[in-house]
Design a protein around this motif. Sequence first.
Motif: not given
Ligand SMILES: Cc1cc2nc3c(=O)[nH]c(=O)nc-3n(C[C@H](O)[C@H](O)[C@H](O)COP(=O)(O)OP(=O)(O)OC[C@H]3O[C@@H](n4cnc5c(N)ncnc54)[C@H](O)[C@@H]3O)c2cc1C
Length: 417
Positions: A42, A32-33, A381-382, A386, A48
């Motif tokens: 996240s 993790e960067r 996405a959203m 979940s 939700l």
């Molecule tokens: C306002 C808002 C409300 C939301 N509400 C909901 C909700 O109610 N329910 C729901 O289900 N979802 C919701 N979401 C969506 C949800 O938050 C995201 O879909 C989800 O958090 C994505 O998770 P992820 O692990 O894919 O990405 P992230 O949480 O973005 O994690 C990706 C990680 O990868 C790391 N990374 C990236 N590139 C590198 C690299 N080269 N080397 C090392 N590390 C790296 C980043 O630093 C980051 O920590 C919402 C989003 C927003 C913006």
Amino acid sequence: MSKRIIIIGGGVVGLSAAWYCREAGHEVVLLERGSPQRDCCSLGNAGLIVPSHIIPLAAPGMVSLGFKMMWNPESPFYIKPRLDPELFDWGMKFIRSCSPEHVKRSAPLLRDINFASKKLFEGFAAMPGVDFGLVKKGCLNLCKTPERLAHEAELAAMSRALGMPAEVLDADETRRLDPGVDMDILGSVYFPEDAHLSPNRFMVQLEQLVVKAGVDVRWQTEVSSFELTGERIGGVRSDKQSFTGDEFIIAGGAWSSRLGRQLGLKLPMQAGKGYSLTIERPRQLPELSYIFTEARLAVTPMMGALRVGGTMEIAGLDTSINPARIRGITKSAGRYFPALPPETFDGIKPWVGLRPCSPDGLPYVGRTRHFPNLSLGTGHAMMGLSLGPITGRLLAEVIDGRPPTVALELLDPDRFG
Ligand SMILES: Cc1cc2nc3c(=O)[nH]c(=O)nc-3n(C[C@H](O)[C@H](O)[C@H](O)COP(=O)(O)OP(=O)(O)OC[C@H]3O[C@@H](n4cnc5c(N)ncnc54)[C@H](O)[C@@H]3O)c2cc1C
């Protein structure tokens, strides 16, 4: 046979993948960067857990709705016009995906993976010493206009046809479900299977669980490139060192397509910027979670606090805060909950997050056929919170060659490449 698995990204998807891969007996390294105090999508999201979200983002009516909303600087949707071939390509794919057939194909899958993920959250919540404020009381989609209520009622009928309970309620019936909150609404649709939690707490606890389980978490380690060994990925490089492994997972959220591009993968993705504002001591604290449908806001009680979140700005990998969108949020909230007038939000620092958005509204989950030892978990996405746990479990199943909990064809990471 135990493998060494390298996971890139410590959001909810990366941490969940780490947990389930470790549970399956593998040696897991998570890169993790950010630091342990980092921010990512996240953390500040609306919390939700949404089995009710059976309609993908790409659905009929979304293009015209988006086009209408785009011209109002305070509206919850915006695409920053720019000469970017990737945005154009994503937009064309999004438009093509906004069809009734796509919704019909996707809805049963979204229902199944959301239900499966909710079960996994229940499993985490039942672990000794774990508490992230999971509340299983459902979500109310509030409507102020007859047109919107009629639209939500249609979605409710579709949900029921797919076995998802959904009740259309008038204003009084709605208020009776959460008597401690004043509401200025026409009616609602109630989805009793939905739940909510504190994502910040969940993430901290999941981090603790994976570390305790023996996952080697490397903070401040940004993957900058890949090393190839013949047709396989041999390792990844950060500015500090290289990490070799048998299997690799890209779970880099909105940055995943940039990582994939280095390997020649075509993973169309746009960052969908959203904001949230958390009121630590709200005047009225609801018991249920809410979606204010016309305003496209989510409002969630979180262990004593109240979080209001929304907007979708397609503006690249840019985390700057647009004050007009924040105004849009603070003005809209009080139209549904009179106890949330705009001044409630004075002095609250907005949180910003980038949702990883695929053009068809479905995540990318599974192995790419371009490399025999590379899998992806992104594009939620959203629904990323979940679907985080089930995505992690599906990735562990794929890596082990076990039959996946749900069929993965629609989530194929190569479907556009
Ligand atoms: C306002 C808002 C409300 C939301 N509400 C909901 C909700 O109610 N329910 C729901 O289900 N979802 C919701 N979401 C969506 C949800 O938050 C995201 O879909 C989800 O958090 C994505 O998770 P992820 O692990 O894919 O990405 P992230 O949480 O973005 O994690 C990706 C990680 O990868 C790391 N990374 C990236 N590139 C590198 C690299 N080269 N080397 C090392 N590390 C790296 C980043 O630093 C980051 O920590 C919402 C989003 C927003 C913006």
